[in-house]
Design an enzyme around this catalytic site. Structure first.
Site, PDB file in Angstrom:
ATOM      1  N   ALA A 118       0.859  -1.179   0.000  1.00 23.71           N
ATOM      2  CA  ALA A 118       0.000   0.000   0.000  1.00 23.71           C
ATOM      3  C   ALA A 118       0.897   1.231   0.000  1.00 23.71           C
ATOM      4  CB  ALA A 118      -0.881  -0.016   1.236  1.00 23.71           C
ATOM      5  N   GLU A 152      -0.348  -9.438  -0.885  1.00 25.19           N
ATOM      6  CA  GLU A 152      -1.776  -9.767  -0.703  1.00 25.19           C
ATOM      7  C   GLU A 152      -2.522  -9.749  -2.033  1.00 25.19           C
ATOM      8  OE1 GLU A 152      -2.068  -6.697   2.318  1.00 25.19           O
ATOM      9  OE2 GLU A 152      -2.722  -8.201   3.766  1.00 25.19           O
ATOM     10  N   GLY A 212       0.655  -5.122   0.808  1.00 23.17           N
ATOM     11  CA  GLY A 212      -0.502  -5.209  -0.076  1.00 23.17           C
ATOM     12  C   GLY A 212      -0.159  -5.824  -1.422  1.00 23.17           C
ATOM     13  N   GLU A 223       4.424  -5.289   7.166  1.00 25.67           N
ATOM     14  CA  GLU A 223       3.614  -4.272   7.849  1.00 25.67           C
ATOM     15  C   GLU A 223       3.987  -4.089   9.314  1.00 25.67           C
ATOM     16  OE1 GLU A 223       2.446  -6.630   5.803  1.00 25.67           O
ATOM     17  OE2 GLU A 223       0.826  -5.850   4.554  1.00 25.67           O
TER      18      GLU A 223
END
Ligand code: CO8
Length: 257
Positions: free
Chosen positions: A65, A111, A108, A131
């Site tokens: 992200a 993911e 992300g 993270e």
């Protein structure tokens, strides 16, 4: 249609989406996710497309992200906008989506790759859920999907330490379907996607739905579901054509829809 954060093209019956924010290692900004969702929707509606390849650059599939965009958000911001809920669309796409991963697939990015139906990795690929180093935890399925892919021990170590896994380890652990030399990644992904796109679309959708069902139900229910879907495919012309072609020793000509 042109997009700011992705490049989109078709190769025969294969739709290709390339994440394209090179200055930020394809960090997943709100704008990128919006572009990605629109492109997925367009390919989903396009009868000429039978499978989708999602890829990035040589250096990064996606480095997670966008931290710069996210850093000042408050709890109320993320809670009220339900931050990340719109990022799951890849997992909801009915057409097969193959992740072709070279370089970093972090946070992300990892993911997003795991939301695809399978991951083909270049030998340069690096997977991780870092993270924890930012004072948060994975927010788009990392603790859930990674654990299902690689088991509790390895997932726990990666999520608790942020350690990256290289391509060879990812293959051993079952995170990726195959590792290929980086220079061949895109061609190989296109080849696999084209193979899928040439098959019976009804059978492909049914196969994807049935494999995914195994993640969400008991073995008994999953097997019952699979058998009923298997039965239903006998109502398609493609089943008649596929079996007749085998008996007649020729290639099947599927209608694809
Ligand atoms: N966000 C924003 N910018 C980024 C990000 C990111 N995630 N990653 C890299 N960049 C930027 C850098 O800031 C740098 O920009 P600038 O040139 O302006 O300084 C540029 O990309 C190049 O990066 P580096 O100079 O750091 O490149 P290196 O080769 O030295 O390092 C790394 C590469 C190791 C990948 C490093 O960039 C890194 O550690 N990046 C952050 C990885 C990370 O922590 N990712 C997790 C983010 S949190 C998250 O993903 C939560 C999940 C939310 C759900 C998502 C749903 C899909």
């Amino acid at each position: 249609m042109t997009y700011e954060n992705i490049l989109v093209e078709t190769h025969g019956k294969v739709g290709v989406i390339r994440l394209n924010r090179p200055h930020a290692l394809n960090a997943l900004s709100a704008g990128l996710i919006e572009d990605l969702n629109k492109a997925l929707e367009a390919f989903e509606a396009d009868k000429g497309v039978g499978a989708i390849v999602l890829t990035g650059s040589e250096k990064a599939f996606a480095a997670g992200a966008d931290i710069k965009e996210m850093q000042d958000k408050t709890f109320a911001d993320v809670f009220i906008e339900d931050f990340i809920s719109k990022w799951e669309n890849v997992a909801k796409t009915r057409k097969p989506v193959i992740a072709a991963v070279a370089g970093f697939a972090l946070g992300g990015g990892c993911e997003l790759a795991m939301m695809c139906d399978f991951i083909l990795a270049a030998d340069t690929a690096k997977f991780g859920q870092p993270e924890i180093k930012l004072g948060v935890i994975p927010g788009a399925g990392g603790t859930q999907r990674l654990t299902r892919f690689v088991g509790k021990s390895k997932a726990m170590e990666m999520v608790l330490t942020g350690r990256m896994m290289d391509a060879a380890e990812a293959e051993r652990a079952g995170l990726v379907s195959r590792v290929v030399p980086a220079a061949q990644l895109f061609e190989e992904a296109l080849k696999v996607a084209a193979t899928i796109a040439a098959l019976s679309a009804a059978a492909v959708y049914a196969a994807k739905e049935s494999v995914n069902r195994s993640y969400e139900t008991t073995l008994t229910e999953g097997i019952r579901f699979e058998r009923r879907i298997f039965h239903s495919l006998f109502a398609t012309e493609d089943q008649k054509e596929g079996m007749k072609a085998f008996v007649e020793k020729r290639a099947a000509a599927f209608r694809n829809r």
